[in-house]
Design a protein around this motif. Structure first.
Motif, short mmCIF file in Angstrom:
data_model
loop_
_atom_site.label_atom_id
_atom_site.label_comp_id
_atom_site.label_asym_id
_atom_site.label_seq_id
_atom_site.Cartn_x
_atom_site.Cartn_y
_atom_site.Cartn_z
N PRO A 119 -2.66 -8.56 1.41
CA PRO A 119 -3.71 -9.16 2.39
C PRO A 119 -4.58 -10.47 1.75
O PRO A 119 -5.10 -11.10 2.62
CB PRO A 119 -4.71 -7.95 2.66
CG PRO A 119 -4.62 -7.17 1.44
CD PRO A 119 -3.20 -7.39 0.89
N GLU A 120 -4.70 -10.15 0.55
CA GLU A 120 -5.51 -11.28 -0.06
C GLU A 120 -5.07 -11.66 -1.57
O GLU A 120 -4.64 -10.82 -2.39
CB GLU A 120 -6.89 -10.43 0.03
CG GLU A 120 -8.19 -11.16 -0.43
CD GLU A 120 -8.46 -11.20 -1.92
OE1 GLU A 120 -9.05 -11.97 -2.45
OE2 GLU A 120 -8.13 -10.40 -2.52
N GLY A 155 -1.60 -12.68 3.83
CA GLY A 155 -2.85 -13.30 3.50
C GLY A 155 -2.72 -13.88 1.97
O GLY A 155 -3.31 -14.98 1.75
N HIS A 202 -5.56 -2.46 1.71
CA HIS A 202 -4.89 -2.36 2.86
C HIS A 202 -3.70 -3.48 3.11
O HIS A 202 -4.14 -4.53 3.67
CB HIS A 202 -5.65 -2.16 4.16
CG HIS A 202 -5.06 -1.93 5.54
ND1 HIS A 202 -4.64 -1.03 6.02
CD2 HIS A 202 -4.50 -2.87 6.29
CE1 HIS A 202 -3.99 -0.95 7.19
NE2 HIS A 202 -3.78 -2.14 7.32
N GLY A 203 -2.44 -3.00 2.64
CA GLY A 203 -1.52 -4.12 2.93
C GLY A 203 -0.11 -3.71 2.02
O GLY A 203 -0.31 -2.56 1.47
N HIS A 251 1.40 -10.36 10.42
CA HIS A 251 0.13 -9.69 10.26
C HIS A 251 -0.49 -10.08 9.03
O HIS A 251 -0.01 -10.14 7.88
CB HIS A 251 0.26 -8.24 10.39
CG HIS A 251 0.21 -7.74 11.66
ND1 HIS A 251 0.63 -6.56 12.11
CD2 HIS A 251 -0.05 -8.31 13.02
CE1 HIS A 251 0.50 -6.38 13.54
NE2 HIS A 251 0.16 -7.63 13.99
N TRP A 252 -1.73 -10.33 9.23
CA TRP A 252 -2.67 -10.92 7.74
C TRP A 252 -2.50 -9.94 6.95
O TRP A 252 -2.33 -10.31 5.68
CB TRP A 252 -4.17 -11.00 8.25
CG TRP A 252 -4.73 -9.48 8.43
CD1 TRP A 252 -4.61 -8.91 9.83
CD2 TRP A 252 -5.10 -8.41 7.85
NE1 TRP A 252 -5.26 -7.58 9.77
CE2 TRP A 252 -5.73 -7.39 8.67
CE3 TRP A 252 -5.71 -8.43 6.44
CZ2 TRP A 252 -6.24 -6.42 8.25
CZ3 TRP A 252 -6.26 -7.42 5.77
CH2 TRP A 252 -6.73 -6.34 6.68
N ASP A 253 -2.34 -8.58 6.74
CA ASP A 253 -2.34 -7.60 5.75
C ASP A 253 -0.79 -7.66 4.87
O ASP A 253 -0.69 -7.03 3.78
CB ASP A 253 -2.36 -6.10 5.98
CG ASP A 253 -1.74 -5.61 7.11
OD1 ASP A 253 -1.32 -6.38 8.18
OD2 ASP A 253 -1.47 -4.61 7.41
N HIS A 254 -0.09 -8.50 5.46
CA HIS A 254 1.33 -8.64 4.83
C HIS A 254 1.23 -10.16 4.10
O HIS A 254 2.14 -10.53 3.40
CB HIS A 254 2.29 -8.55 5.47
CG HIS A 254 2.21 -6.73 5.85
ND1 HIS A 254 3.24 -5.92 5.41
CD2 HIS A 254 1.75 -6.35 7.01
CE1 HIS A 254 3.01 -4.80 5.82
NE2 HIS A 254 2.13 -4.81 6.79
N HIS A 267 1.72 2.25 2.64
CA HIS A 267 0.97 1.44 3.53
C HIS A 267 0.35 2.19 4.81
O HIS A 267 -0.67 3.18 4.53
CB HIS A 267 2.01 0.27 3.83
CG HIS A 267 1.07 -0.88 4.66
ND1 HIS A 267 -0.26 -1.07 4.55
CD2 HIS A 267 1.40 -1.43 5.78
CE1 HIS A 267 -0.62 -2.06 5.55
NE2 HIS A 267 0.48 -2.23 6.34
#
Length: 321
Positions: free
Chosen positions: A75-76, A108, A52-53, A103-106, A292
């Motif tokens: 995200p990660e 992280g 998810h990202g 936002h974290w999903d973009h 996305h």
């Protein structure tokens, strides 16, 4: 914005994986890319990971010159690094990074992405364009009234320590010898696109306030000669129609050709799918590449309305324009 002769867009991170759908001639699937790179048999040990990202690598070519921009990082770090390695992507050429919104999903994986870029380019800092409002603590409110907090966007000190030349601005900019346009804040003009319903942000005093408008969101655009303007919108919290309206207004003499990214027509924003699909018609886009956070209902509605002009993105997919 300088016109370029061609562009290549590689999706390093996306919510979906799809190498089985039929392919128009202007893109290459993940499977095809891996086979071209020497994968002797189909195996999960070679494949990318959907998450998810969103993250895409955009390279433009003009004569003997080329420029590359990383748009978001996903995200990660594990997902980003795995996919970059398996796709055989060379990050040394990345001349700029843009984070679309806070936002974290973009964001992280951004520290690791910067590490990998600077390790590949000999340690040169990378211009990294961000809005100063991206760093606040954000949350959504659950049905029982509790706030569900989101992971913070990595701060300036962290990003600088990993190779970023952080450039905080609310205003539009050009990057990579004026071949990429980085928008400023996106005007909210439509009556039906209302941002991120139910989002909050923490203030400097520790209080929580509504944060539905998300002024920190921006888009990236390029001008491909003979085609027109191609827009990259990571999440479209500003609204897809507002994004395209602003892109058209900034470059009125460059026709809109296509749009890539997350259109955020899932969850609470599914209700505006019909209005969004109808409002797209006047732009007369030749390519609509949802991914996305667009959602399957919206992709189905877009495909029903615009047919073969709709080509969803997926992790590992490469578009050549």
């Amino acid at each position: 914005m300088k016109a370029v002769e061609s562009a290549e867009i590689i999706f390093l991170v996306d919510n979906a994986t799809d190498s089985l759908s039929s392919s128009p001639g202007f893109f290459e699937s993940e499977f095809s890319r891996l086979r071209r790179r020497g994968m002797p048999w189909l195996s999960g040990k070679c494949l990318c990971c959907a998450a998810h990202g969103l993250s895409c690598l955009i390279t433009v070519h003009a004569g003997s010159d080329s420029h590359t921009l990383l748009f978001d990082a996903g995200p990660e770090e594990w997902v980003f690094e795995r996919n970059v390695v398996r796709l055989g992507v060379d990050l040394a050429a990345v001349g700029a990074v843009v984070l679309s919104h806070g936002h974290w999903d973009h964001a992280g994986a951004l520290p690791r992405a910067l590490q990998m870029i600077t390790m590949a380019n000999g340690g040169h800092p990378v211009p990294t364009y961000m809005h100063p409002a991206m760093f606040a603590l954000r949350a959504t409110r659950s049905a029982d009234g509790r706030l569900r907090q989101m992971e913070l966007v990595p701060g300036v000190a962290v990003l600088s320590g990993n190779g970023a030349d952080v450039r905080l601005t609310c205003y539009e900019r050009f990057a990579c010898d004026e071949t990429f346009y980085v928008s400023g804040e996106i005007p909210r003009l439509t009556r039906f696109e209302r941002g991120f319903p139910g989002q909050y942000r923490q203030t400097a005093t520790g209080d929580w306030e509504l944060d539905e408008i998300m002024p920190d969101e921006r888009f990236v655009a390029i001008h491909v000669a003979g085609k027109g303007q191609v827009v990259f919108t990571a999440c479209s919290h500003a609204g897809l129609i507002n994004v395209l309206t602003e892109a058209k207004a900034r470059f009125p003499h460059v026709p809109l050709y296509g749009v890539f990214g997350g259109f955020h027509l899932s969850g609470t924003t599914e209700r505006i799918i019909p209005e969004t699909v109808a409002a797209l018609a006047p732009f007369d886009l030749r390519l609509i590449a949802p991914g996305h956070c667009t959602g399957w209902r919206a992709i189905g509605a877009l495909a029903a309305a615009y047919g073969e002009r709709v080509v969803p993105s997926a992790v590992g997919k490469t578009f050549v324009l």
